[in-house]
Design an enzyme around this catalytic site. Structure first.
Site, PDB file in Angstrom:
ATOM      1  N   ARG A 130      -1.234  18.761  -5.060  1.00 13.78           N
ATOM      2  CA  ARG A 130      -0.762  17.380  -4.860  1.00 13.78           C
ATOM      3  C   ARG A 130       0.766  17.279  -4.964  1.00 13.78           C
ATOM      4  NH1 ARG A 130      -3.361  12.237  -4.891  1.00 13.78           N
ATOM      5  NH2 ARG A 130      -1.661  10.844  -4.383  1.00 13.78           N
ATOM      6  N   ASN A 190       6.090  -1.614  -1.460  1.00 16.53           N
ATOM      7  CA  ASN A 190       4.665  -1.510  -1.183  1.00 16.53           C
ATOM      8  C   ASN A 190       4.083  -2.910  -1.060  1.00 16.53           C
ATOM      9  OD1 ASN A 190       2.063  -0.457  -0.915  1.00 16.53           O
ATOM     10  ND2 ASN A 190       1.732  -0.314  -3.124  1.00 16.53           N
ATOM     11  N   HIS A 212       0.674  -5.141  -1.459  1.00 13.50           N
ATOM     12  CA  HIS A 212      -0.575  -5.034  -2.224  1.00 13.50           C
ATOM     13  C   HIS A 212      -1.373  -6.340  -2.097  1.00 13.50           C
ATOM     14  CE1 HIS A 212      -3.288  -3.525  -5.248  1.00 13.50           C
ATOM     15  NE2 HIS A 212      -3.249  -4.715  -5.823  1.00 13.50           N
ATOM     16  N   ASP A 224       7.330   1.967  -8.354  1.00 15.54           N
ATOM     17  CA  ASP A 224       7.776   2.789  -9.482  1.00 15.54           C
ATOM     18  C   ASP A 224       6.650   3.769  -9.798  1.00 15.54           C
ATOM     19  OD1 ASP A 224       5.893   1.518 -11.018  1.00 15.54           O
ATOM     20  OD2 ASP A 224       7.321   0.463 -12.312  1.00 15.54           O
ATOM     21  N   GLY A 267       4.305   3.801 -11.878  1.00 13.30           N
ATOM     22  CA  GLY A 267       3.028   3.226 -12.298  1.00 13.30           C
ATOM     23  C   GLY A 267       2.150   2.846 -11.117  1.00 13.30           C
ATOM     24  N   ASP A 282       1.035   0.126  -9.091  1.00 13.34           N
ATOM     25  CA  ASP A 282       1.321  -1.255  -8.688  1.00 13.34           C
ATOM     26  C   ASP A 282       2.032  -2.046  -9.790  1.00 13.34           C
ATOM     27  OD1 ASP A 282       0.049  -0.650  -6.265  1.00 13.34           O
ATOM     28  OD2 ASP A 282      -1.911  -1.215  -7.059  1.00 13.34           O
TER      29      ASP A 282
HETATM   30  C1  GAR Z   1      -3.497  -4.018   3.129  1.00 17.79           C
HETATM   31  O1  GAR Z   1      -4.256  -5.055   2.585  1.00 17.79           O
HETATM   32  C2  GAR Z   1      -2.722  -3.304   2.032  1.00 17.79           C
HETATM   33  O2  GAR Z   1      -2.217  -4.137   1.052  1.00 17.79           O
HETATM   34  C3  GAR Z   1      -3.800  -2.450   1.454  1.00 17.79           C
HETATM   35  O3  GAR Z   1      -4.414  -1.915   2.598  1.00 17.79           O
HETATM   36  C4  GAR Z   1      -4.390  -2.893   3.637  1.00 17.79           C
HETATM   37  C5  GAR Z   1      -3.865  -2.243   4.892  1.00 17.79           C
HETATM   38  O4  GAR Z   1      -4.140  -2.993   6.036  1.00 17.79           O
HETATM   39  N1  GAR Z   1      -3.243  -1.454   0.587  1.00 17.79           N
HETATM   40  C6  GAR Z   1      -3.695  -1.243  -0.649  1.00 17.79           C
HETATM   41  O5  GAR Z   1      -4.647  -1.811  -1.130  1.00 17.79           O
HETATM   42  C7  GAR Z   1      -2.921  -0.195  -1.430  1.00 17.79           C
HETATM   43  N2  GAR Z   1      -3.232  -0.260  -2.811  1.00 17.79           N
HETATM   44  P1  GAR Z   1      -3.714  -2.485   7.492  1.00 17.79           P
HETATM   45  O6  GAR Z   1      -4.114  -1.025   7.633  1.00 17.79           O
HETATM   46  O7  GAR Z   1      -4.455  -3.391   8.430  1.00 17.79           O
HETATM   47  O8  GAR Z   1      -2.225  -2.652   7.627  1.00 17.79           O
END
Ligand code: GAR
Length: 191
Positions: A66, A108, A110, A142, A144, A146
């Protein structure tokens, strides 16, 4: 100044599409220099290619190293010398090597009102908790999960008849606007 942005994706890429559309319509002064995914078959990569954007798959193989994968991701992204990295539906945590290089200028999106419901299942967790309001957040990544500094946030009502899918789709409408706004308002050099 036109911001150079690298977008990280894992799935369908509707957030990416919103950003591309905003740039093409002239409402955001930025350029998507590349789109990088941990999923070779991510439809988001196809979206990028359709707009003439370089699309790169960097899959993590089960049982792989990783830290090495993370360092390679940093190299791939670094080649584009971005002002900003936007994680838009990227379902992997960014590791030490990546954040050593891009921490402070990686954002990011979320699907919850952080700090509530961090992690990979935010809409499902919000439904399970029975909250009446959830939302979307764009924050600076960061180390963590989220936990980084919040840039922009909008609330979304939870309806009694919502399923995880209907709730997530309604949140994503808001997320697209938030991501576009966060990129528009980002000042190169900001952190
Ligand atoms: C979004 O809701 C984004 O916030 C989430 O994936 C979706 C992507 O949508 N990401 C997470 O939950 C990351 N923790 P998309 O592929 O249609 O852009």
């Amino acid at each position: 100044m036109t911001k150079e942005v690298v977008v990280l994706v894992s799935g369908t890429g509707t957030l990416l599409q919103a950003l591309i559309d905003a740039i093409e319509s002239g409402s955001v002064d930025a350029r998507v220099a590349a789109v990088v995914s941990d999923q070779s078959g991510a439809p988001a990569l196809e979206r990028a290619r359709r707009h003439g954007i370089e699309a790169i798959a960097h899959p993590f193989r089960k049982g792989g190293d990783r830290a090495l994968w993370d360092a390679e991701l940093a190299e791939i992204v670094g080649a584009f010398e971005p002002d900003l990295v936007a994680s838009a539906g990227f379902m992997k945590l960014l590791g030490g090597a990546f954040l050593a290089r891009f921490g402070g200028h990686t954002i990011n999106s979320h699907p919850s009102l952080l700090p509530s419901f961090p992690g990979m299942r935010a809409p499902a967790d919000a439904l399970a908790a029975g909250v009446k309001v959830t939302g979307a957040t764009v924050f600076i990544v960061d180390p963590g999960i989220d936990t980084g500094r919040i840039l922009v946030q909008t609330a979304v009502d939870v309806h009694d008849e919502d399923t995880v899918q209907t709730l997530h789709e309604r949140i994503k409408i808001v997320e697209r606007e938030l991501l576009v706004r966060a990129v528009r308002e980002w000042e190169p050099g900001e952190s």
